[in-house]
Design an enzyme around this catalytic site. Structure first.
Site: not given
Ligand code: IPM
Ligand code: MN
Length: 354
Positions: A142, A188, A220, A244, A248
């Site tokens: 990032y 990885k 993975d 990240d 999710d």
């Molecule tokens: C999160 C979001 C952020 C990230 C974005 C909005 C920059 O996806 O907080 O997970 O990737 O960190």
């Molecule tokens: Mn995110």
């Protein structure tokens, strides 16, 4: 009476709606338990671009630095999607995390028994899942330099220094000590040098925590294991981009991305936000699920030392779900009544103040 200064960053899309509900719930427990929360609003993301032409104005950073904690909603939306990178809402959030030194992002994924059917996974696979992703938040790909793009070529750089790995690893092991004493470090290392160093440093840090079991897993495989058998995980320690993605994925184990809170710590002031985005497609309709933000507010109260209040909030959410109240995202899962964002906030506030 104890007074806490809370910087409030509502942001864009559903951000304002869900933060309002979190504040409703916070106020309910604060008056119950006898402390005061003083809110100061600052702009971040698209909302800040519209006013200051800057997604993370200095005033916002200063306001956050002068607070006891930060409550944040979400940022971004189509309105700002075509701006140059340095003007995008997301860049504002990254700048804020970096400026405040928030290198550790804790993302717990806990199943509510009441929502077992909401998960896309089978009940027997998810029942009892209780894991926490510890995501490095201010380094990795990032932020790595150099970064570059022209019409024919583009690149980013994944960098981690020993110091950065050490400090996040310590956070993960300390979290594990409070939990089931297992750390799965995800990398990885079969392909990336940066992951080789990650693994070596995590091994060294582990020596300070002989009571915690450490295992390494390729990312993975971790993605696969998370849906195959999520109960095997306690603390997942990983870098910025892997964290990240995996967080999710973890939200779908729980049933809705509208359920997962997060805490970003490591600097002087902690920041608390749902893991989901600003969902511009449903903004303003009163159908967003405020629970992830309300749980983030509960994490904020833990951070402030008001754990009696945070427990009230968690119990209230369980009760409200057990009674069958659901926001639209969970309408198909044992709902007795589908409620709006604001009704959900009110229900949780009332139950928390009981
Ligand atoms: C999160 C979001 C952020 C990230 C974005 C909005 C920059 O996806 O907080 O997970 O990737 O960190
Ligand atoms: Mn995110």
């Amino acid at each position: 009476m104890k007074n806490y200064k809370i910087a409030v960053l509502k942001g864009d899309g559903i951000g304002p709606e869900i933060v309002d509900e979190a504040i409703k719930v916070l106020d309910a427990v604060a008056s119950k338990d006898g402390f005061n929360l003083e809110y100061n609003e600052y702009l971040l993301g698209g909302a800040a671009i519209d006013v200051f032409d800057n997604p993370c104005p200095d005033e916002t950073i200063k306001g956050c630095q002068n607070s006891d904690a930060i409550l944040f909603g979400a940022i971004g939306g189509p309105k700002w999607d075509n701006l140059p990178k340095e003007k995008r809402p997301e860049t504002g959030l990254l700048k804020l995390r970096k400026s405040l030194g928030l290198f550790a992002n804790l993302r717990p994924a806990i199943i509510f028994d009441e929502l077992t059917n909401a998960s896309s996974l089978k009940p027997e696979v998810i029942k009892g899942v209780d894991l926490e992703v510890v995501r490095e938040l201010t380094g990795g790909i990032y932020f790595g330099e150099p970064r570059y793009k022209d019409d024919n070529k583009a690149y980013n750089t994944m960098i981690y220094s020993r110091d950065e790995i050490e400090r996040i690893a310590h956070v993960a092991f300390k979290e594990a000590q409070k939990r089931r004493k297992k750390v799965t470090s995800v990398d990885k290392a079969n392909v990336l040098e940066v992951s080789e160093l990650w693994r070596e440093v995590v091994e060294e840090v582990a020596k300070n925590y002989p009571d915690v079991e450490l295992e390494h897993m390729y990312v993975d495989n971790a993605a696969m294991q998370l849906v195959r058998d999520p109960k095997q995980f306690d603390v997942i320690l990983t870098g910025n981009i892997f964290g990240d993605i995996l967080s999710d994925e973890a939200s779908m184990i729980v049933g809705s991305i509208g359920l997962l809170p997060s805490a970003s710590i490591g600097g002087k002031v902690g920041l608390f936000e749902p893991i989901h985005g600003s969902a511009p497609d449903i903004a303003g309709q009163g159908i967003a699920n405020p629970i992830a933000t309300i749980l983030s507010a509960a994490m904020m109260l833990d951070y402030l030392g008001e754990d009696k209040s945070s427990q009230r909030i968690r119990n209230a959410i369980k009760k409200v779900l057990a009674k069958g109240y659901r926001t639209k995202d969970l309408a198909n899962f044992d709902a007795k009544e589908v409620v709006t964002t604001s009704e959900m906030g009110t229900l949780i506030a009332e139950h928390a103040a009981e």
